[in-house]
Design a protein around this motif. Sequence first.
Motif, PDB file in Angstrom:
ATOM      1  N   LYS A 175       0.839  -1.201   0.000  1.00 43.86           N
ATOM      2  CA  LYS A 175       0.000   0.000   0.000  1.00 43.86           C
ATOM      3  C   LYS A 175       0.871   1.247   0.000  1.00 43.86           C
ATOM      4  O   LYS A 175       0.492   2.287  -0.598  1.00 43.86           O
ATOM      5  CB  LYS A 175      -0.909   0.007   1.216  1.00 43.86           C
ATOM      6  CG  LYS A 175      -2.017  -1.022   1.115  1.00 43.86           C
ATOM      7  CD  LYS A 175      -2.918  -0.939   2.364  1.00 43.86           C
ATOM      8  CE  LYS A 175      -4.056  -1.961   2.281  1.00 43.86           C
ATOM      9  NZ  LYS A 175      -4.957  -1.874   3.453  1.00 43.86           N
ATOM     10  N   ALA A 176       1.997   1.185   0.600  1.00 47.31           N
ATOM     11  CA  ALA A 176       2.871   2.372   0.645  1.00 47.31           C
ATOM     12  C   ALA A 176       3.666   2.548  -0.640  1.00 47.31           C
ATOM     13  O   ALA A 176       4.149   3.642  -0.937  1.00 47.31           O
ATOM     14  CB  ALA A 176       3.836   2.252   1.841  1.00 47.31           C
ATOM     15  N   ASP A 177       3.789   1.505  -1.431  1.00 53.98           N
ATOM     16  CA  ASP A 177       4.573   1.573  -2.662  1.00 53.98           C
ATOM     17  C   ASP A 177       3.623   1.924  -3.820  1.00 53.98           C
ATOM     18  O   ASP A 177       2.672   1.202  -4.104  1.00 53.98           O
ATOM     19  CB  ASP A 177       5.231   0.231  -2.923  1.00 53.98           C
ATOM     20  CG  ASP A 177       6.244   0.296  -4.058  1.00 53.98           C
ATOM     21  OD1 ASP A 177       6.438   1.390  -4.616  1.00 53.98           O
ATOM     22  OD2 ASP A 177       6.867  -0.765  -4.355  1.00 53.98           O
ATOM     23  N   SER A 178       3.936   3.060  -4.541  1.00 56.50           N
ATOM     24  CA  SER A 178       3.078   3.521  -5.640  1.00 56.50           C
ATOM     25  C   SER A 178       3.300   2.721  -6.919  1.00 56.50           C
ATOM     26  O   SER A 178       2.477   2.782  -7.840  1.00 56.50           O
ATOM     27  CB  SER A 178       3.349   5.014  -5.925  1.00 56.50           C
ATOM     28  OG  SER A 178       4.751   5.196  -6.238  1.00 56.50           O
ATOM     29  N   ASN A 179       4.361   2.016  -6.973  1.00 55.96           N
ATOM     30  CA  ASN A 179       4.671   1.244  -8.159  1.00 55.96           C
ATOM     31  C   ASN A 179       3.896  -0.072  -8.229  1.00 55.96           C
ATOM     32  O   ASN A 179       3.918  -0.749  -9.255  1.00 55.96           O
ATOM     33  CB  ASN A 179       6.166   0.950  -8.245  1.00 55.96           C
ATOM     34  CG  ASN A 179       6.996   2.224  -8.388  1.00 55.96           C
ATOM     35  OD1 ASN A 179       6.524   3.169  -9.067  1.00 55.96           O
ATOM     36  ND2 ASN A 179       8.181   2.249  -7.808  1.00 55.96           N
ATOM     37  N   ASN A 181       0.895  -2.379  -8.773  1.00 57.32           N
ATOM     38  CA  ASN A 181      -0.373  -2.255  -9.479  1.00 57.32           C
ATOM     39  C   ASN A 181      -1.496  -2.856  -8.637  1.00 57.32           C
ATOM     40  O   ASN A 181      -1.260  -3.594  -7.676  1.00 57.32           O
ATOM     41  CB  ASN A 181      -0.307  -2.921 -10.851  1.00 57.32           C
ATOM     42  CG  ASN A 181       0.186  -4.367 -10.729  1.00 57.32           C
ATOM     43  OD1 ASN A 181      -0.125  -5.052  -9.767  1.00 57.32           O
ATOM     44  ND2 ASN A 181       0.977  -4.819 -11.684  1.00 57.32           N
ATOM     45  N   PRO A 182      -2.694  -2.589  -8.967  1.00 55.22           N
ATOM     46  CA  PRO A 182      -3.838  -3.084  -8.177  1.00 55.22           C
ATOM     47  C   PRO A 182      -3.911  -4.613  -8.119  1.00 55.22           C
ATOM     48  O   PRO A 182      -4.331  -5.180  -7.107  1.00 55.22           O
ATOM     49  CB  PRO A 182      -5.036  -2.487  -8.894  1.00 55.22           C
ATOM     50  CG  PRO A 182      -4.508  -1.286  -9.590  1.00 55.22           C
ATOM     51  CD  PRO A 182      -3.113  -1.608  -9.975  1.00 55.22           C
ATOM     52  N   GLU A 183      -3.529  -5.270  -9.147  1.00 56.53           N
ATOM     53  CA  GLU A 183      -3.614  -6.742  -9.135  1.00 56.53           C
ATOM     54  C   GLU A 183      -2.662  -7.339  -8.096  1.00 56.53           C
ATOM     55  O   GLU A 183      -2.995  -8.264  -7.357  1.00 56.53           O
ATOM     56  CB  GLU A 183      -3.298  -7.284 -10.520  1.00 56.53           C
ATOM     57  CG  GLU A 183      -4.345  -6.929 -11.559  1.00 56.53           C
ATOM     58  CD  GLU A 183      -4.012  -7.507 -12.922  1.00 56.53           C
ATOM     59  OE1 GLU A 183      -2.917  -8.162 -13.035  1.00 56.53           O
ATOM     60  OE2 GLU A 183      -4.799  -7.328 -13.842  1.00 56.53           O
ATOM     61  N   GLN A 184      -1.480  -6.843  -8.072  1.00 53.63           N
ATOM     62  CA  GLN A 184      -0.517  -7.319  -7.085  1.00 53.63           C
ATOM     63  C   GLN A 184      -0.984  -7.019  -5.671  1.00 53.63           C
ATOM     64  O   GLN A 184      -0.811  -7.827  -4.749  1.00 53.63           O
ATOM     65  CB  GLN A 184       0.859  -6.671  -7.334  1.00 53.63           C
ATOM     66  CG  GLN A 184       1.508  -7.121  -8.626  1.00 53.63           C
ATOM     67  CD  GLN A 184       2.848  -6.433  -8.852  1.00 53.63           C
ATOM     68  OE1 GLN A 184       3.148  -5.431  -8.189  1.00 53.63           O
ATOM     69  NE2 GLN A 184       3.604  -6.907  -9.849  1.00 53.63           N
ATOM     70  N   LEU A 185      -1.537  -5.859  -5.483  1.00 48.61           N
ATOM     71  CA  LEU A 185      -2.045  -5.499  -4.168  1.00 48.61           C
ATOM     72  C   LEU A 185      -3.171  -6.425  -3.738  1.00 48.61           C
ATOM     73  O   LEU A 185      -3.258  -6.823  -2.563  1.00 48.61           O
ATOM     74  CB  LEU A 185      -2.513  -4.051  -4.180  1.00 48.61           C
ATOM     75  CG  LEU A 185      -3.050  -3.498  -2.865  1.00 48.61           C
ATOM     76  CD1 LEU A 185      -1.965  -3.547  -1.777  1.00 48.61           C
ATOM     77  CD2 LEU A 185      -3.559  -2.028  -3.055  1.00 48.61           C
ATOM     78  N   LYS A 186      -4.032  -6.792  -4.707  1.00 50.16           N
ATOM     79  CA  LYS A 186      -5.145  -7.673  -4.380  1.00 50.16           C
ATOM     80  C   LYS A 186      -4.636  -9.063  -3.972  1.00 50.16           C
ATOM     81  O   LYS A 186      -5.160  -9.704  -3.062  1.00 50.16           O
ATOM     82  CB  LYS A 186      -6.084  -7.789  -5.580  1.00 50.16           C
ATOM     83  CG  LYS A 186      -7.361  -8.566  -5.295  1.00 50.16           C
ATOM     84  CD  LYS A 186      -8.305  -8.487  -6.467  1.00 50.16           C
ATOM     85  CE  LYS A 186      -9.670  -9.085  -6.167  1.00 50.16           C
ATOM     86  NZ  LYS A 186      -9.634 -10.350  -5.463  1.00 50.16           N
ATOM     87  N   LYS A 187      -3.605  -9.546  -4.608  1.00 57.00           N
ATOM     88  CA  LYS A 187      -3.024 -10.854  -4.255  1.00 57.00           C
ATOM     89  C   LYS A 187      -2.469 -10.838  -2.829  1.00 57.00           C
ATOM     90  O   LYS A 187      -2.621 -11.793  -2.070  1.00 57.00           O
ATOM     91  CB  LYS A 187      -1.929 -11.225  -5.228  1.00 57.00           C
ATOM     92  CG  LYS A 187      -2.430 -11.612  -6.600  1.00 57.00           C
ATOM     93  CD  LYS A 187      -1.270 -12.002  -7.501  1.00 57.00           C
ATOM     94  CE  LYS A 187      -1.758 -12.403  -8.879  1.00 57.00           C
ATOM     95  NZ  LYS A 187      -0.640 -12.776  -9.808  1.00 57.00           N
ATOM     96  N   VAL A 188      -1.832  -9.738  -2.498  1.00 55.50           N
ATOM     97  CA  VAL A 188      -1.262  -9.624  -1.146  1.00 55.50           C
ATOM     98  C   VAL A 188      -2.383  -9.604  -0.132  1.00 55.50           C
ATOM     99  O   VAL A 188      -2.287 -10.231   0.937  1.00 55.50           O
ATOM    100  CB  VAL A 188      -0.379  -8.370  -1.043  1.00 55.50           C
ATOM    101  CG1 VAL A 188       0.068  -8.145   0.396  1.00 55.50           C
ATOM    102  CG2 VAL A 188       0.839  -8.501  -1.948  1.00 55.50           C
ATOM    103  N   GLN A 189      -3.454  -8.888  -0.424  1.00 48.29           N
ATOM    104  CA  GLN A 189      -4.581  -8.828   0.501  1.00 48.29           C
ATOM    105  C   GLN A 189      -5.252 -10.199   0.642  1.00 48.29           C
ATOM    106  O   GLN A 189      -5.662 -10.574   1.754  1.00 48.29           O
ATOM    107  CB  GLN A 189      -5.584  -7.777   0.016  1.00 48.29           C
ATOM    108  CG  GLN A 189      -5.050  -6.349   0.119  1.00 48.29           C
ATOM    109  CD  GLN A 189      -6.005  -5.309  -0.437  1.00 48.29           C
ATOM    110  OE1 GLN A 189      -7.041  -5.655  -1.114  1.00 48.29           O
ATOM    111  NE2 GLN A 189      -5.702  -4.025  -0.207  1.00 48.29           N
ATOM    112  N   ASP A 190      -5.354 -10.929  -0.444  1.00 49.27           N
ATOM    113  CA  ASP A 190      -5.917 -12.285  -0.364  1.00 49.27           C
ATOM    114  C   ASP A 190      -5.040 -13.208   0.507  1.00 49.27           C
ATOM    115  O   ASP A 190      -5.559 -14.054   1.266  1.00 49.27           O
ATOM    116  CB  ASP A 190      -6.066 -12.872  -1.761  1.00 49.27           C
ATOM    117  CG  ASP A 190      -7.116 -12.142  -2.596  1.00 49.27           C
ATOM    118  OD1 ASP A 190      -7.957 -11.454  -1.980  1.00 49.27           O
ATOM    119  OD2 ASP A 190      -7.048 -12.263  -3.823  1.00 49.27           O
TER     120      ASP A 190
END
Length: 479
Positions: A175-179, A181-190
């Motif tokens: 979440k702190a890294d702007s680079n 992408n949303p897909e990667q963030l969603k995988k981490v949240q899952d």
Amino acid sequence: MSYDDSVVNEAPSDSFWEVGNYKRTVKRFDDGHRLCNDLMSCLHDRARIEKSYAQQLTEWAKKWKQILEKGPQYGTLEKAWLSLMTEAEKVSELHLEVKCALMSEDFEKIKNWQKEAYHKQMMANFKETKEADDGFRKAQKPWAKKLKEVEAAKKAYHLACKEEKIAISRESNSKADSNVNPEQLKKVQDKVEKSKQDVQKTKEKYEKNLDELNKSTPQYIENMEQVFEQCQLFENKRLEFFREVLLEVKQHLDLSATSYSTIYQELEHSIKSADPKEDLKWFRCAHGPGMPMNWPQFEEWCADLNRTLSRREKPKKTGDGVTLTSISQTGDQASQPPTYNSLFTRSTTNSIRSSCNPFEEEENGKPVDEKENTITKNVSSQEKNQNYTTEWSDDETNNPFTSNETNGDNPFDEDHSGSEVRVRALYDYEGQEHDELSFKAGGVPVDWRTANVTSLLKKKRRIFLSIISHPFTAETGPL
């Protein structure tokens, strides 16, 4: 040492309730058997010491008893001193009794109890050890299985918690890294959501296994305590037995109650019975002025004391040597003891003179002069080889044979052509043998008128020659 159950200590890492820690209780069976051996060895060593001490006391008493008996100490004080030896002998007997009691009673009692209490097996150590180990193992097995499941659930729960923490940390960084992408963030949240579910799932399982373990713990405690109490009962028997044996050993070792007191009461009585005044009185009578004395008194002369022994008494023969007997001296020579040198010299001299008998011109084919020279040489050689004393000499004035022979008045030295010789006796003589004559001094024996003087002198000469040839084996005597 006392034990207080009210004191609660922190649970050690090697608690009895831990899996496998019951083995220390089981080991007491083997230790008990070994302790029996140790106690027997201990008593055996003490018995050996008692025996050695008893032997040393006996040897000490024997040694000093002999020294005292041969020593200068006397009287009642000697008896008091000897009472120490008596005390040592009695104490020695007591310690021998202690040794016998330790070995025949205490040692054998422990040995028999050990044999009855512990049963050796071929494949295992002891039957009692195997039974205790099997009992603890059986009581602990269900609880140990549940404990293993709890440990596994605990490990899984802690691992899920660790994964959850890592996933949350990655989510924050993404979440702190702007680079990102949303897909990667969603995988981490899952990933974080899944890790939370794993944590909850493992936690429930861990709690469930732990609850089951806690429910089985009371039964586990009951079963373990039951087996433990059985071990305690057996160990209690051993401890009670050891206590009983030690009390008996104490009774056998304790000699101060009756035995020692009696011995030392007798020793004290013996020492106090010593009386120095009585000892001095005894010594005065036995070795001092109190001794009897045969004081000198006037004594009448007794003829039997000055009796002159017969010249014809035969000596006593002992073994192969010569024993000269029946020799008496009168006058000034009575105080001088006879020596063999004087007897031997006198005998050889008489034999030489008798060898010059005019009635015997030749014997064994040799002239008389040659025999005389030969005999004289033999006597001289013997006198040179032997250090004989000359306390006696041939110059005896009281000897009728030597006085006549030295003065040349011997009637046998005269030349007689016939076989009959008239002689006159110089002293009284009683015949001792069948071929001897009896006569009085100054008389003329009638039987000598017809006696065969030549044969008689030959016989005397052979006797003297035998003395010269075998001075230590011939049977000689005064002629």
